[in-house]
Design a protein around this motif. Structure first.
Motif, PDB file in Angstrom:
ATOM      1  N   ASP A  71      -2.898   6.642  -5.641  1.00 33.10           N
ATOM      2  CA  ASP A  71      -1.817   5.652  -5.606  1.00 33.10           C
ATOM      3  C   ASP A  71      -0.798   5.987  -4.526  1.00 33.10           C
ATOM      4  OD1 ASP A  71      -2.946   4.229  -7.660  1.00 33.10           O
ATOM      5  OD2 ASP A  71      -1.778   5.206  -9.236  1.00 33.10           O
ATOM      6  N   MET A  72      -0.523   7.266  -4.331  1.00 32.06           N
ATOM      7  CA  MET A  72       0.441   7.661  -3.308  1.00 32.06           C
ATOM      8  C   MET A  72      -0.109   7.408  -1.906  1.00 32.06           C
ATOM      9  SD  MET A  72       1.867  11.205  -5.038  1.00 32.06           S
ATOM     10  CE  MET A  72       3.153  11.494  -3.821  1.00 32.06           C
ATOM     11  N   VAL A  73      -1.393   7.709  -1.703  1.00 30.73           N
ATOM     12  CA  VAL A  73      -2.002   7.488  -0.391  1.00 30.73           C
ATOM     13  C   VAL A  73      -2.098   6.002  -0.077  1.00 30.73           C
ATOM     14  CG1 VAL A  73      -4.110   7.810   0.974  1.00 30.73           C
ATOM     15  CG2 VAL A  73      -3.271   9.668  -0.450  1.00 30.73           C
ATOM     16  N   ARG A  74      -2.189   5.162  -1.112  1.00 28.92           N
ATOM     17  CA  ARG A  74      -2.320   3.725  -0.898  1.00 28.92           C
ATOM     18  C   ARG A  74      -1.103   3.145  -0.187  1.00 28.92           C
ATOM     19  NH1 ARG A  74      -3.298   1.987  -6.003  1.00 28.92           N
ATOM     20  NH2 ARG A  74      -5.426   2.722  -5.789  1.00 28.92           N
ATOM     21  N   GLU A  75       0.000   3.873  -0.188  1.00 27.61           N
ATOM     22  CA  GLU A  75       1.187   3.410   0.528  1.00 27.61           C
ATOM     23  C   GLU A  75       0.907   3.252   2.023  1.00 27.61           C
ATOM     24  OE1 GLU A  75       4.602   3.013  -0.672  1.00 27.61           O
ATOM     25  OE2 GLU A  75       3.581   2.857  -2.603  1.00 27.61           O
ATOM     26  N   PHE A  76      -0.082   3.992   2.520  1.00 27.36           N
ATOM     27  CA  PHE A  76      -0.414   3.925   3.944  1.00 27.36           C
ATOM     28  C   PHE A  76      -1.177   2.646   4.287  1.00 27.36           C
ATOM     29  CE2 PHE A  76       0.473   8.362   3.423  1.00 27.36           C
ATOM     30  CZ  PHE A  76       0.920   8.810   4.649  1.00 27.36           C
ATOM     31  N   TYR A  77      -1.714   1.953   3.291  1.00 27.16           N
ATOM     32  CA  TYR A  77      -2.579   0.808   3.560  1.00 27.16           C
ATOM     33  C   TYR A  77      -1.811  -0.458   3.907  1.00 27.16           C
ATOM     34  CZ  TYR A  77      -5.868   3.832   1.011  1.00 27.16           C
ATOM     35  OH  TYR A  77      -6.621   4.884   0.578  1.00 27.16           O
ATOM     36  N   GLY A  78      -0.502  -0.437   3.744  1.00 28.01           N
ATOM     37  CA  GLY A  78       0.287  -1.598   4.106  1.00 28.01           C
ATOM     38  C   GLY A  78       0.674  -2.466   2.920  1.00 28.01           C
ATOM     39  N   LYS A  79       1.587  -3.421   3.162  1.00 30.68           N
ATOM     40  CA  LYS A  79       2.113  -4.268   2.095  1.00 30.68           C
ATOM     41  C   LYS A  79       1.062  -5.220   1.546  1.00 30.68           C
ATOM     42  CE  LYS A  79       6.822  -4.153   3.951  1.00 30.68           C
ATOM     43  NZ  LYS A  79       7.943  -4.957   4.484  1.00 30.68           N
ATOM     44  N   GLU A  80       0.159  -5.667   2.397  1.00 29.48           N
ATOM     45  CA  GLU A  80      -0.859  -6.621   1.942  1.00 29.48           C
ATOM     46  C   GLU A  80      -1.730  -6.015   0.860  1.00 29.48           C
ATOM     47  OE1 GLU A  80      -4.386  -9.457   3.813  1.00 29.48           O
ATOM     48  OE2 GLU A  80      -3.093  -8.276   5.125  1.00 29.48           O
ATOM     49  N   VAL A  81      -2.099  -4.744   1.028  1.00 30.85           N
ATOM     50  CA  VAL A  81      -2.920  -4.074   0.015  1.00 30.85           C
ATOM     51  C   VAL A  81      -2.121  -3.866  -1.259  1.00 30.85           C
ATOM     52  CG1 VAL A  81      -4.132  -1.935  -0.539  1.00 30.85           C
ATOM     53  CG2 VAL A  81      -4.397  -2.966   1.711  1.00 30.85           C
ATOM     54  N   ALA A  82      -0.835  -3.532  -1.124  1.00 32.32           N
ATOM     55  CA  ALA A  82      -0.004  -3.343  -2.312  1.00 32.32           C
ATOM     56  C   ALA A  82       0.056  -4.621  -3.139  1.00 32.32           C
ATOM     57  CB  ALA A  82       1.399  -2.907  -1.889  1.00 32.32           C
ATOM     58  N   LEU A  83       0.240  -5.760  -2.502  1.00 29.73           N
ATOM     59  CA  LEU A  83       0.271  -7.030  -3.214  1.00 29.73           C
ATOM     60  C   LEU A  83      -1.107  -7.390  -3.744  1.00 29.73           C
ATOM     61  CD1 LEU A  83       2.552  -9.051  -0.768  1.00 29.73           C
ATOM     62  CD2 LEU A  83       3.190  -8.078  -2.989  1.00 29.73           C
ATOM     63  N   PHE A  84      -2.130  -7.088  -2.991  1.00 31.77           N
ATOM     64  CA  PHE A  84      -3.504  -7.412  -3.378  1.00 31.77           C
ATOM     65  C   PHE A  84      -3.876  -6.705  -4.670  1.00 31.77           C
ATOM     66  CE2 PHE A  84      -8.045  -6.328  -3.170  1.00 31.77           C
ATOM     67  CZ  PHE A  84      -8.591  -7.597  -3.133  1.00 31.77           C
ATOM     68  N   PHE A  85      -3.511  -5.432  -4.777  1.00 29.07           N
ATOM     69  CA  PHE A  85      -3.880  -4.675  -5.961  1.00 29.07           C
ATOM     70  C   PHE A  85      -3.004  -5.023  -7.157  1.00 29.07           C
ATOM     71  CE2 PHE A  85      -6.189  -1.921  -3.041  1.00 29.07           C
ATOM     72  CZ  PHE A  85      -7.330  -1.690  -3.780  1.00 29.07           C
ATOM     73  N   LYS A  86      -1.845  -5.615  -6.914  1.00 31.50           N
ATOM     74  CA  LYS A  86      -1.010  -6.019  -8.033  1.00 31.50           C
ATOM     75  C   LYS A  86      -1.540  -7.272  -8.709  1.00 31.50           C
ATOM     76  CE  LYS A  86       3.436  -4.085  -6.604  1.00 31.50           C
ATOM     77  NZ  LYS A  86       4.819  -4.405  -6.150  1.00 31.50           N
TER      78      LYS A  86
END
Length: 726
Positions: free
Chosen positions: A259-274
């Motif tokens: 979850d911490m490393v996922r911060e590197f994937y960008g905002k689009e991935v953060a919204l996608f996984f939510k």
């Protein structure tokens, strides 16, 4: 007045030398009462740092708890400020008496203290805290004071945790309190974890909560989401960076790290996984799992990779922030390179070109920072990937940046894997000799490396790379991860474990041209001169140590060159009277006072050299080395150790503990075989064999050997049979 006189602080001119603080013992009494006896884990130290960091980056407050309090007044005022404020003016003409000045300053101090916010709360908390943190109270008393302290600060933790002289009060509650106190403090800080992590003093409290309160760890770490690389940019913050690094490396589980490393994937991935549930646990497969979920949408994949590249570039462009040393950055970098490797190995021709371009952009961005990354598992893998897939110029650049740190790299478990990969993939072995082996094989460096398991592995890799005798299966498998890129086997290099068996690898153009056997032989040849010279100078003392004797054995068996002088050094160590003098011996003699043949590891070394190699338990035979001549060594053994009358050789079999029995038996076997590397079995071998048979075949010697068998000595029958073969 008399009752106040003894409290008066002396004037500056009347003060004697500053009193020295009592030196605290290494094991502080405070540790006896620690409710969590497990020691605080430490992050690995980068190879570019010669000693552990002295700042607050990787330290807790526990070690300097008492020392720090000497600088802070009990009432919260700085001690130095208080002292300056209460100095007595001694100038002539001052009409105010010292007593009146003292009272005036005292009143001023009290007014200043009362003007500070929450002064009464902090004063009362400090009073109880002084009792709770005492080093001489029992556990029952401490529990009583901790309960009282908790009652004082309950509901007001946020008000005092950010203060330099009060933060330790809450840390003491977390350290000595129970689960209930820790959870209550954690609940009060809810919503302020990120702010506390950025505070110079409160960050230690956050680390304590993460370490000592596993049930709330996920909540604390989840509060950092969205702020690691955006908004607050905690990863680049001077104080918060170390909190994230410790949490990621020491305490977080695999899911929390993902979850911490996922911060590197960008905002689009953060919204996608939510908004979208993941299947088959792909959310925890890292960047490759994200790309799998995106399916065939190349535009989305390109945006995700661009976000990772941008975030990594921002960190690499700010090396002064120190984030480049942290494992979370290395993990994200490796996931990015792994995704590019899969794109290059399994994609179309356009994908191959794009992956190569992206990899080169990243390499150019972090070339000078590679030594800061090799100390972690993922960081080491990143540098090894650059070596395996780079061209000759890239590899030369990497070695140039690593060269100043070669010795430190050899002593690190993960960093040394980079050097091993360099030896496996670089065709220019002269470059390896100049940049790596020339440093490793200096006498000073060898003497340092031979003292640790990691250092000895670095020496072994020059001689017997990937040998199961000295390297674990996991290490050999890890080193083999770059073989696919080196040999041009597409689909096998950095491919993830999930896809390893789904597609058959195909053969393409590799990044190295030489065969592994030729490359290994050239590396060994380049290192041999320095290794043999080292044994020649220090062999006599090295063979007395168990681990060092194994290194000497491999050098003698595998190194390429003239080993006559080195053999003489080893044999002269045996040419002393046996057994050792009685005055040097005792009920438990040290290895330095014993005869070398009485040391099990030393006698095993000479036995292995005489038999020509290690015994292979699988084949039940000797693995003879083509770079070692046991018969020549046996001839020198008889000449050097036996001398004119063979007294030492005879005594090894008939006196003392008779520990030379197996060695002498192997000596007889080597001369009986008569393999001297040439066709002339003639004079030298025959003469020496006859001389040895004359020493050991006399009735007196045979009788003494047989008496040893009656007394329980080991190997006498083997020796008698070996003498019969001469």
């Amino acid at each position: 007045m008399a009752t106040l006189a003894h409290k008066k602080r002396p004037a500056q001119s009347q003060k004697g030398p500053a009193s020295k603080k009592a030196k605290k013992s290494e094991t502080s009494t405070i540790e006896k009462f620690d409710s969590n006896p497990s020691k605080k884990a430490k992050r690995p130290i980068p190879v570019t740092v010669s000693s552990p960091p002295s700042d607050s980056e990787n330290t807790d407050d526990e070690g300097d708890l008492d020392d720090a309090e000497d600088d802070v007044g009990f009432d919260g005022e700085d001690a130095n400020e208080d002292e300056d404020a209460m100095q007595v003016d001694s100038k002539e003409g001052n009409k105010t008496s010292a007593r009146e000045s003292h009272l005036a300053q005292k009143a001023l101090q009290q007014s200043r203290k009362a003007a500070k916010p929450h002064s009464d709360l902090i004063t009362e908390a400090k009073r109880v805290w002084a009792l709770a943190r005492s080093q001489t109270i029992s556990a029952k008393e401490r529990k009583k004071h901790i309960t009282e302290l908790m009652n004082v600060v309950r509901g007001k933790v946020k008000l005092i945790v950010f203060k330099h002289d009060a933060s330790r009060i809450i840390q003491t509650l977390v350290k000595y309190g129970g689960k209930a106190e820790r959870e209550e403090i954690c609940e009060e800080l809810k919503g302020s974890y990120a702010d506390a992590a950025k505070n110079r003093y409160a960050k230690f409290l956050i680390l304590k909560l993460i370490r000592l309160l596993p049930t709330k760890r996920a909540n604390i770490l989840s509060s950092f989401h969205g702020q690691i690389l955006s908004h607050s940019r905690l990863l680049l913050h001077r104080e918060a960076s170390s909190v994230l690094a410790d949490a990621f490396e020491l305490y977080a589980n695999s899911s929390e790290r993902a979850d911490m490393v996922r911060e590197f994937y960008g905002k689009e991935v953060a919204l996608f996984f939510k908004t979208q549930e993941t299947d088959e646990g792909k959310s925890h497969k890292g960047l490759n799992g994200v790309l799998e979920l995106l399916g065939t949408d190349k535009e989305k994949k390109a945006r995700v990779l661009a976000a990772v590249r941008e975030n990594l570039g921002f960190i690499f462009n700010n090396p002064d922030k120190g984030a480049v040393r942290h494992a979370i950055v290395h993990s994200a970098t490796w996931e990015y390179l792994d995704a590019l490797a899969r794109m290059q190995d399994t994609g179309s021709e356009d994908d191959v070109k794009e992956a190569d371009k992206l990899r080169r952009d990243l390499f150019e961005n972090c070339t000078e920072l590679l030594p800061e990354m090799v100390h972690t598992k993922d960081g080491s893998r990143v540098v090894r990937e650059f070596l395996a897939r780079g061209n000759a110029k890239d590899r030369k650049t990497i070695l140039k940046t690593l060269k100043p740190h070669i010795e430190r790299i050899c002593l690190d478990d993960e960093a040394q894997m980079v050097l091993f990969t360099a030896m496996d993939v670089i065709d220019d072995t002269k470059l390896i000799q100049k940049s790596v082996t020339s440093t490793i094989t200096t006498p000073e460096t060898l003497s340092t490396l031979v003292k640790t398991p990691q250092g000895r592995r670095a020496i072994y890799y020059l001689l017997v790379p990937r040998s199961t005798r000295h390297f674990t299966i996991a290490q050999i498998r890890a080193l083999g991860e770059t073989d696919g890129a080196r040999d041009g086997i597409r689909g096998s290099g950095a491919k993830s474990k999930e896809k390893k068996d789904e597609e058959e690898p195909t053969t393409g153009e590799g990044t190295s041209k030489k065969s592994p056997a030729v490359r290994q032989e050239e590396v060994c040849r380049g290192a041999s001169e320095g290794l043999i010279s080292w044994v020649e100078k220090r062999g006599a003392e090295l063979v007395r140590e168990p681990a060092e004797s194994l290194v000497v054995l491999e050098i003698m068996l595998r190194a390429d060159g003239n080993k006559t002088s080195a053999s003489q050094t080893l044999l002269k160590a045996l040419a002393t009277p046996y057994p050792a003098s009685s005055d040097a011996s005792s009920s438990s003699p040290s290895s330095s006072s014993q005869h070398p043949i009485d040391l099990p590891h030393t006698s095993r070394l000479y036995k292995t050299l005489l038999q020509g190699g290690h015994f292979n338990h699988s084949l039940k035979a000797i693995d003879n080395s083509d770079k070692w001549d046991p018969v020549a060594f046996a001839l020198d053994f008889v000449k050097t150790v036996g001398g004119e009358d063979g007294a030492v050789i005879k005594d090894m079999c008939t006196k003392g503990e008779r520990n030379g029995t197996f060695v002498v038996a192997e000596l007889c076997g080597a001369l009986a075989v008569g393999r001297s590397g040439g066709a002339d079995e003639s004079t030298s071998v025959k003469e020496i064999r006859e001389r040895l048979r004359g020493w050991l075949s006399t009735p007196e010697i045979r009788k003494a050997i047989e008496e040893g068998e009656k007394n329980g000595a080991r190997g006498t029958k083997v020796l008698l049979d070996a003498i019969g073969t001469l």
